[in-house]
Design a protein around this motif. Structure first.
Motif, short mmCIF file in Angstrom:
data_model
loop_
_atom_site.label_atom_id
_atom_site.label_comp_id
_atom_site.label_asym_id
_atom_site.label_seq_id
_atom_site.Cartn_x
_atom_site.Cartn_y
_atom_site.Cartn_z
N TRP A 106 88.47 43.91 36.61
CA TRP A 106 87.69 42.84 36.02
C TRP A 106 86.67 42.38 37.04
N GLY A 112 92.21 37.58 38.46
CA GLY A 112 90.85 37.11 38.31
C GLY A 112 90.75 35.72 37.71
N PRO A 122 84.28 45.14 40.06
CA PRO A 122 85.51 45.07 39.26
C PRO A 122 86.79 45.25 40.08
N ALA A 155 91.57 48.37 31.14
CA ALA A 155 90.49 48.09 32.09
C ALA A 155 90.87 48.58 33.48
N LEU A 205 84.88 36.30 33.54
CA LEU A 205 85.35 37.64 33.91
C LEU A 205 85.02 38.60 32.79
N GLU A 206 84.72 39.83 33.18
CA GLU A 206 84.42 40.86 32.19
C GLU A 206 85.13 42.15 32.61
N PRO A 207 85.77 42.83 31.67
CA PRO A 207 86.48 44.06 32.01
C PRO A 207 85.52 45.23 32.24
N SER A 263 92.21 41.87 38.98
CA SER A 263 93.06 42.12 37.82
C SER A 263 92.82 40.96 36.86
N LYS A 264 93.14 41.14 35.61
CA LYS A 264 92.93 40.04 34.67
C LYS A 264 93.70 38.82 35.13
N ARG A 300 83.64 39.54 38.19
CA ARG A 300 83.14 38.18 38.01
C ARG A 300 81.68 38.27 37.57
N TYR A 318 85.81 49.40 32.15
CA TYR A 318 86.71 50.44 31.68
C TYR A 318 86.42 51.82 32.27
#
Length: 92
Positions: free
Chosen positions: A6, A33, A26, A3, A45-47, A29-30, A8, A49
């Motif tokens: 990330w 986040g 985005p 990714a 949270l959603e990645p 970071s995972k 929100r 890419y």
């Protein structure tokens, strides 16, 4: 792992604070986040890419609201202007 960042993603009726954070897109970071949701928060949270991929949820809508409301303001003044615009109140 792959990714770029990330984003929100809010629920259908976010508060101004969650909408403001989603407006950033985005940038998280995972690990960075991870957040502790406040009362009645339905965020996740959603990645993302691909740089050309649309931002998830309503993030792009909130980004445009931020830009329209804030202009050249910064800091607390910018956050107040966004919150007032988001809540449909006059910022004057």
């Amino acid at each position: 792992r792959k990714a770029l960042g990330w984003a929100r993603v809010t629920d259908s009726k976010p508060c101004a604070f969650c909408a403001m954070l989603a407006s950033r897109g985005p940038v998280y970071s995972k690990r960075g986040g991870r957040f502790r949701a406040h009362g009645h928060c339905g965020c996740s949270l959603e990645p993302v890419y691909d740089r050309d991929q649309p931002w998830p949820g309503r993030a792009e809508e909130f980004r445009q609201q931020w830009e329209d409301a804030v202009g050249t303001k910064s800091g607390a003044e910018a956050r107040l202007a966004f919150r007032q615009a988001f809540e449909g109140r006059d910022s004057n």
